[in-house]
Design a protein around this motif. Structure first.
Motif, PDB file in Angstrom:
ATOM      1  N   ARG A 169       0.602  -4.292   5.039  1.00 19.94           N
ATOM      2  CA  ARG A 169       0.674  -5.658   5.573  1.00 19.94           C
ATOM      3  C   ARG A 169       0.427  -5.646   7.082  1.00 19.94           C
ATOM      4  NH1 ARG A 169       5.462 -10.080   4.480  1.00 19.94           N
ATOM      5  NH2 ARG A 169       5.193 -11.154   6.453  1.00 19.94           N
ATOM      6  N   ALA A 170       0.960  -4.646   7.771  1.00 22.47           N
ATOM      7  CA  ALA A 170       0.759  -4.533   9.213  1.00 22.47           C
ATOM      8  C   ALA A 170      -0.722  -4.344   9.540  1.00 22.47           C
ATOM      9  CB  ALA A 170       1.581  -3.372   9.767  1.00 22.47           C
ATOM     10  N   ASN A 229      -2.549  -7.531   9.170  1.00 20.26           N
ATOM     11  CA  ASN A 229      -2.235  -8.482  10.240  1.00 20.26           C
ATOM     12  C   ASN A 229      -2.548  -7.951  11.635  1.00 20.26           C
ATOM     13  OD1 ASN A 229      -1.279 -10.617   8.623  1.00 20.26           O
ATOM     14  ND2 ASN A 229       0.639  -9.523   8.316  1.00 20.26           N
ATOM     15  N   ARG A 258      -1.261  -5.442  13.316  1.00 20.71           N
ATOM     16  CA  ARG A 258      -0.045  -5.193  14.092  1.00 20.71           C
ATOM     17  C   ARG A 258       0.452  -3.796  13.766  1.00 20.71           C
ATOM     18  NH1 ARG A 258       2.543 -11.102  13.238  1.00 20.71           N
ATOM     19  NH2 ARG A 258       2.510 -10.640  11.041  1.00 20.71           N
ATOM     20  N   GLU A 262       5.293  -5.631  12.594  1.00 19.84           N
ATOM     21  CA  GLU A 262       5.291  -6.311  11.294  1.00 19.84           C
ATOM     22  C   GLU A 262       6.709  -6.496  10.781  1.00 19.84           C
ATOM     23  OE1 GLU A 262       3.579  -8.521   8.459  1.00 19.84           O
ATOM     24  OE2 GLU A 262       2.495  -7.576  10.089  1.00 19.84           O
TER      25      GLU A 262
END
Length: 87
Positions: free
Chosen positions: A22-23, A26, A28, A33
């Motif tokens: 997910r990081a 995104n 990040r 995150e």
């Protein structure tokens, strides 16, 4: 403003891997995150929880410099700034 730290023990590896993915999606760090996830979970925006202005992504700071430096050089520089700030 004092910033707190937490340690999460016995975190399932699958959860950590999902946060890392997910990081990346995104743009990040994993740590950023996790902060965003926690802020969202308690009903605060990342801006509210940081106590400052709007949250900016790494690419906002780099701008045109990314065309002149490798990603590793940029990452190393940002880490050195973070390390100086934390001292």
């Amino acid at each position: 403003m004092t910033m707190a730290q937490i340690v999460v023990r016995q975190l399932d590896e699958a959860v950590l891997e999902a946060v890392k993915l997910r990081a990346v999606a995104n743009k990040r760090s994993t740590e950023a995150e996790v902060r965003a996830i926690l802020s969202s979970a308690v009903g605060l925006s990342p801006t509210d929880s940081a106590g400052g202005g709007p949250v900016q992504r790494f690419s906002d700071f780099v701008g045109i410099a990314s065309n002149k430096r490798s990603q590793q050089e940029i990452d190393d520089y940002v880490r050195s700034l973070r390390d100086e700030w934390e001292r």
